[in-house]
Scaffold this motif. Structure first.
Motif, PDB file in Angstrom:
ATOM      1  N   GLN A 217     -10.763 -13.266  16.419  1.00 13.20           N
ATOM      2  CA  GLN A 217     -11.378 -13.515  15.104  1.00 13.20           C
ATOM      3  C   GLN A 217     -12.776 -12.941  15.032  1.00 13.20           C
ATOM      4  OE1 GLN A 217     -10.883 -16.830  12.666  1.00 13.20           O
ATOM      5  NE2 GLN A 217      -9.300 -17.752  13.949  1.00 13.20           N
ATOM      6  N   LYS A 221     -13.843 -10.346  12.308  1.00 14.65           N
ATOM      7  CA  LYS A 221     -14.960 -10.639  11.397  1.00 14.65           C
ATOM      8  C   LYS A 221     -15.951  -9.480  11.367  1.00 14.65           C
ATOM      9  CE  LYS A 221     -15.503 -15.304  11.932  1.00 14.65           C
ATOM     10  NZ  LYS A 221     -16.104 -16.248  12.828  1.00 14.65           N
ATOM     11  N   VAL A 224     -14.448  -6.719   9.398  1.00 19.91           N
ATOM     12  CA  VAL A 224     -14.459  -7.049   7.963  1.00 19.91           C
ATOM     13  C   VAL A 224     -15.850  -6.787   7.389  1.00 19.91           C
ATOM     14  CG1 VAL A 224     -14.278  -8.956   6.297  1.00 19.91           C
ATOM     15  CG2 VAL A 224     -12.510  -8.654   8.050  1.00 19.91           C
ATOM     16  N   TYR A 253      -8.840 -13.586   5.773  1.00 25.13           N
ATOM     17  CA  TYR A 253      -9.919 -12.616   5.561  1.00 25.13           C
ATOM     18  C   TYR A 253      -9.670 -11.707   4.355  1.00 25.13           C
ATOM     19  CZ  TYR A 253     -11.750 -14.184  10.000  1.00 25.13           C
ATOM     20  OH  TYR A 253     -12.272 -14.955  11.010  1.00 25.13           O
TER      21      TYR A 253
END
Ligand code: AMP
Ligand code: ZN
Ligand code: FE
Ligand code: FE
Length: 296
Positions: A217, A221, A224, A253
């Motif tokens: 994650q 992240k 993203v 997300y």
């Protein structure tokens, strides 16, 4: 109802697949596929031919590319770029740089193998990269040369018994003839894809080889924040559990979920175009990607 299925991840002789772009698309048609993307490593040289063939056969086509970005070992970070403009000068500059990185690395691998007594030359590797093409066929795009081409020669000459063994013994990190190639930073890879009109998508997240979900994650992240637009949920390397996990992450997300076989033809015999571990890729993933491309 054959038009319900797609494949958004395929390779041709423009990189390390064994079929020319037009044959990849023809095979897609034969496999009952209604939309596809060609995603060769570091090159768009096959896109024109594939798009033309897709138009002739009535298949929806999205121009694509797959880029290897910097990432700590033992993982690999591949970014798919969908909907890139093949005429973009940013894209051209990026692929030129990536091919230069390969041109720098490949002779080092070959020299190292030669120094260990392996009979191999760059000419042979270049020939291997041309794939199954017959000289009578129309001129096909130039190939980006990768380690699978070298692996194929090692297998054919009997130095190893499988492509896997070629990587384990010689070509993978820790192997006797391993050399890394220069890669783009993730930030630059994503920026180049966006600047050439595409959506960056994290390919086969399983290959990041993150140690746990928190680490995965964290990586996601960061990507993203750099502008990642999608995540490959269906892929031949994913177990059903992993697929569900990546689907949930796509939702969390707000990433478009994509899917494809990672077809390479003869170079990866176990993978069939249009199938991900025996399952089909639903057309809905193409529609969602198209929708995102239309609203950028
Ligand atoms: P390269 O483009 O030269 O960096 O090689 C990347 C290609 O090698 C990708 O198609 C990978 O799927 C393939 N590859 C990487 N590691 C292995 C491995 N251990 N066994 C088989 N294929 C591999
Ligand atoms: Zn490949
Ligand atoms: Fe990949
Ligand atoms: Fe791939």
């Amino acid at each position: 109802m054959s038009n319900r299925f797609i494949d958004l991840h395929c390779h041709s002789t423009a990189s390390d697949g064994s079929l020319p772009p037009r044959e990849v698309v023809r095979l897609g048609k034969a496999q009952g596929i209604s939309a596809m993307s060609l995603t060769d490593h570091d090159t768009i040289a096959g896109i024109g031919e594939a798009a033309e063939t897709a138009a002739e056969l009535g298949i929806d086509f999205i121009p694509g590319i797959e880029i290897s970005a910097e990432f700590p070992l033992p993982g690999t970070l591949h970014i798919l770029g969908y909907g890139i403009d093949p005429n973009s000068s940013v894209l051209r500059a990026m692929t030129d740089a990536l091919v230069a990185g390969r041109d720098n690395r490949n002779p080092k691998i070959v020299e190292k193998l030669e120094s260990m007594g392996v009979a191999i030359s760059m000419e042979e590797v270049e020939q291997e990269a041309r794939g199954d093409q017959k000289t009578t066929e129309a001129v096909s795009p130039p190939s980006v040369i990768g380690r699978p081409h070298i692996a194929a020669i090692l297998v054919r000459k009997g130095y190893v018994t499988s492509v896997k063994q070629a990587f384990d013994k010689y070509l993978a990190p820790g192997g006797l003839a391993y050399f890394d190639k220069e890669r783009l930073s993730p930030a630059l890879a994503l920026q180049c894809i966006k600047d050439s009109g595409g959506i960056p998508v994290l390919a086969h997240p399983v290959q990041l080889r993150t140690e746990n979900d928190a680490q995965l994650q964290n990586v996601l992240k960061n990507l993203v924040d750099l502008g990642l637009g999608g995540i490959e949920v269906l892929h031949s390397d994913h177990t059903p559990d992993q697929t569900e996990k990546y689907r949930a992450l796509a939702r969390r997300y707000n990433l478009v979920p994509t899917g494809g076989s990672d077809f390479h033809g003869r170079s990866k015999e176990k993978i069939s175009l249009g199938y991900v571990n025996g399952q089909r890729v639903p057309r809905e993933l193409f529609e969602q990607l198209k929708e995102k491309l239309n609203h950028k």
